[in-house]
Write an enzyme that holds these catalytic residues in place. Structure first.
Site, short mmCIF file in Angstrom:
data_model
loop_
_atom_site.label_atom_id
_atom_site.label_comp_id
_atom_site.label_asym_id
_atom_site.label_seq_id
_atom_site.Cartn_x
_atom_site.Cartn_y
_atom_site.Cartn_z
N GLU A 144 0.83 -1.19 0.00
CA GLU A 144 0.00 0.00 0.00
C GLU A 144 0.87 1.25 0.00
OE1 GLU A 144 -2.96 2.38 3.09
OE2 GLU A 144 -2.02 0.51 3.68
N ASP A 187 -0.88 -1.07 5.95
CA ASP A 187 -0.80 -0.51 7.30
C ASP A 187 -1.94 -1.07 8.15
OD1 ASP A 187 0.51 2.58 6.13
OD2 ASP A 187 1.45 1.18 7.54
N ASP A 234 -4.15 0.29 9.76
CA ASP A 234 -5.16 1.32 10.02
C ASP A 234 -6.38 1.08 9.14
OD1 ASP A 234 -4.33 1.98 7.50
OD2 ASP A 234 -3.39 3.89 8.07
N ASP A 244 -7.54 2.51 6.39
CA ASP A 244 -7.30 2.39 4.94
C ASP A 244 -6.64 1.06 4.60
OD1 ASP A 244 -6.58 5.84 3.92
OD2 ASP A 244 -8.42 4.78 4.51
#
Ligand code: 1YM
Length: 637
Positions: A427, A500, A502, A504
């Site tokens: 990503e 990640d 998180d 997203d």
């Protein structure tokens, strides 16, 4: 037919011709308009044979006012002397004895469609009347037949002519009792075939006249089938400025091939044997096609236009945009197939291939610019074929996914051994940058995926599949999808999603897992899909750094340390903020990293999540993503 001696009594003769009248279809196919026109070609064939033997330059076909047809040639004239076996003139024998090919004459001359005058008696059998005139020995001979072959007037000298005047003139009136549908000849039909015959027999002049309404056409092509290609390409755009022409002779087989490439994608191949169309192909066509493919491939290789590791060009590749005419003359053709229009003689395959190879190789060597055009056309076709295949593989799944040979931003690994190869789907560009530097270039490939994919959350899967990065990913994986899926073509045994921890990141992971679940399920079932687990914390003791995945793991680790141990706890940054060394140390290096192997259950959860993501309500969507973020579990070995 009957062997041995027989006299040509009218009765006996008529027995043969009566058989033809009883079953005309067996001899001329049908008694329709098509069959009617066969009568003309049976007679013309004899004239063409004479021209193939080298004695005739001009053939005239006249449709007379009364509807009869006259065919004239300037050959030697049918022999007039008494025939040894029948006791009547050879002219009358040829026109009244239903005979097999090769029984008359000396043999050794080329045969066209009709075998050695075989058709003449058939035409006589199916005609109201026939008149044959022969110019030979400074004399004019004439014979007349009526009502299916009854001799009305035996061969008689009816006049004199100059010594150099030779030839045969035949006029016949089709019998309306046989041709019940029509006895009217069609000029267009005659035109098309007469022109074709002129193309197939270069230098032969064929004059077509219609006395019913003053029409006349003269066909004469010194270039033969080469000029035929010109005509066929008149409304097309050739990509070569010359026409390839090859001809040769080997063991009683004569072969002529003309070809040219145009800017289109179809191939138009017209093949003939002894001037007869062979729409079903056969050994002559096979030989030429095989050799076309072989010669183009070896030329492309020899000239480094095609690399050794590249797939050879296929027959379809080298025939894209080709217009080709193949004309073979074969002594004893065997016709096979549904419509008996396929050449079966097996020896012709090798001979045709050999003649064509020699000539075509020579053409390529002598015309390097033309060769380049041909090779480039074929290579473009090959690329299009590969791309089209991929597109087909994709589009066969529901949702119109188009894919070309798309490698996009993939940084591939150098190993071609799938069992040790890995692809990291990373990503963000900066994380991908670090990953590229921190990777093992031999075994690890990096494919960056931008957060932009997130914007497709409301899009259908097929839209997502159209995303450039996803397309690259599919291409890189190599297996194809859906029905086309083939695990043997997998290019990486580990496909690692590196995002990640998180919102997203989990969003992208959900999307990718859904994609794998829906389209590449065997990859999950066979344990090829992984999630990378970047650590959340680092524990530093002097020079030694320990990375841990989460709070729990940190607590466990700290419990193992002596009471007075000094350490520093750091919170790890996102993937994009790690430098290449950190990334290798924590996430990618096969000695220390932790990968979570994705199970089908994980994928099902992701798939449900995806469904939810596509819903309208924002809050449950966001919550779901966060709750379903994947956690570290399995240690990679
Ligand atoms: C308008 C039709 O039939 N021409 C024609 C036919 C023959 C010859 C010449 C010919 C052949 C040979 C020797 C040979 C035919 N001869 C025979 C057969 N035009 C037309 N022109 N001399 C002349 O084959 O040796 C059949 S057809 F059998 F009598 F020799």
């Amino acid at each position: 037919m009957m062997e041995g001696h027989y006299d040509a009594s009218d009765i006996q003769v008529l027995e043969g011709l009566e058989a033809v009248r009883k079953r005309p279809g067996m001899y001329i196919g049908s008694t329709s308009e098509v069959g009617l026109h066969h009568l003309v070609w049976e007679i013309v064939d004899n004239a063409i044979d004479e021209s193939l033997a080298g004695y005739c330059d001009d053939i005239e076909i006249i449709v007379n006012k009364d509807g009869s047809v006259t065919v004239k040639d300037d050959g030697r004239g049918i022999p007039v002397e008494k025939h040894a076996k029948t006791g009547i003139s050879t002219v009358e024998t040829v026109y009244t004895v239903l005979h097999a090919g090769g029984k008359f004459g000396g043999g050794g001359y080329k045969v066209s469609g009709g075998l050695h005058g075989v058709g003449a008696s058939v035409v006589n059998a199916l005609s109201k009347w026939v008149e044959v005139t022969v110019y030979k020995n400074s004399k004019i001979y004439n014979a007349k037949f009526r009502d299916g072959g009854h001799i009305e007037q035996s061969l008689t000298v009816i006049g004199e002519c100059s010594e150099d005047r030779t030839g045969t003139t035949v006029t016949f009136m089709p019998d309306p009792l046989i041709f019940k549908e029509t006895t009217k000849f069609n000029y267009e039909t005659l035109f098309t075939r007469a022109r074709e015959l002129a193309f197939l027999n270069k230098g032969l002049r064929i004059i077509l006249v219609d006395e019913r309404d003053d029409k006349k056409d003269i066909f004469l092509y010194e270039g033969g089938i080469k000029e035929y290609i010109e005509l066929l390409h008149k409304n097309k755009t050739p990509i070569q400025d010359t026409i390839v022409y090859v001809n040769g002779n080997e063991k009683d087989v004569e072969l002529e091939v003309a070809l040219q490439y145009n800017d289109g994608y179809n191939s138009a191949i017209y093949s003939f044997v002894n001037n007869i169309k062979t729409p079903e192909g056969g050994t002559h066509e096979d030989g030429v096609k095989t050799s076309l493919t072989r010669v183009i491939n070896s030329y492309a290789k020899a000239n480094k236009l095609l690399k050794d590791n590249e797939e050879p060009l296929t027959g379809d590749d080298v025939r894209e945009g080709i217009t080709m005419i193949i004309s073979a003359k074969v002594e004893e053709p065997q016709f096979e197939g549904q419509t008996k229009t396929k050449l079966g003689n097996s020896e012709v395959r090798k001979i045709s291939a050999s003649i064509f190879s020699q000539g075509f190789e020579r053409f390529l060597l002598e015309n390097p610019n033309q060769a380049k055009i041909i090779i480039e056309k074929s290579m473009t076709a090959a690329r299009a074929r590969v791309a089209a295949k991929r597109a087909r593989e994709m589009t066969r799944r529901k949702g119109g996914l188009e894919i070309t040979n798309y490698w996009g931003k993939l940084t591939d690994c150098s190993s071609k051994d799938a069992t040790i190869s890995e692809m990291f789907i990373v990503e963000g560009d900066s994380a991908a940058g670090s990953a590229k530097m921190g990777r093992d270039p031999i075994t690890q490939a990096i494919l960056p995926i931008r957060g932009k994919i997130l914007n497709v959350e409301k899009a259908r899967l097929d839209k997502i599949l159209a995303n450039e990065e996803i397309k690259t990913m599919i291409t890189a994986i190599g297996t194809g999808i859906g029905e086309e899926f083939n695990l043997n073509n997998l290019r990486y045994h580990k496909i690692v999603i590196m995002t990640d921890a998180d919102v997203d990141g989990s969003h992208i992971r959900t999307l990718l897992l859904t994609l794998f679940y829906r389209y590449f399920r065997p990859l999950i079932e066979n344990g090829h899909i992984y999630a990378a687990q970047p650590p959340l914390f680092s524990i530093k003791q002097g020079k030694k750094i320990k990375y841990v995945l989460d709070e729990k793991e940190m607590a466990d680790y700290l419990a193992t340390l002596p009471e007075n141990a000094k350490y520093e706890i750091g919170r790890m940054k996102g993937l994009g903020e790690m430098d290449p060394e950190e990334l290798r140390e924590t996430t990618m290096g096969i000695d220390k990293r932790i990968l979570r192997q994705i199970t089908v259950d994980d994928a099902i959860v992701a798939d449900e999540t995806f469904q939810l993501l596509m819903g309208e309500e924002v809050e449950p969507r966001r919550r779901f993503i966060e709750e379903n973020a994947l956690y570290v579990e399995n240690l990679d070995v």
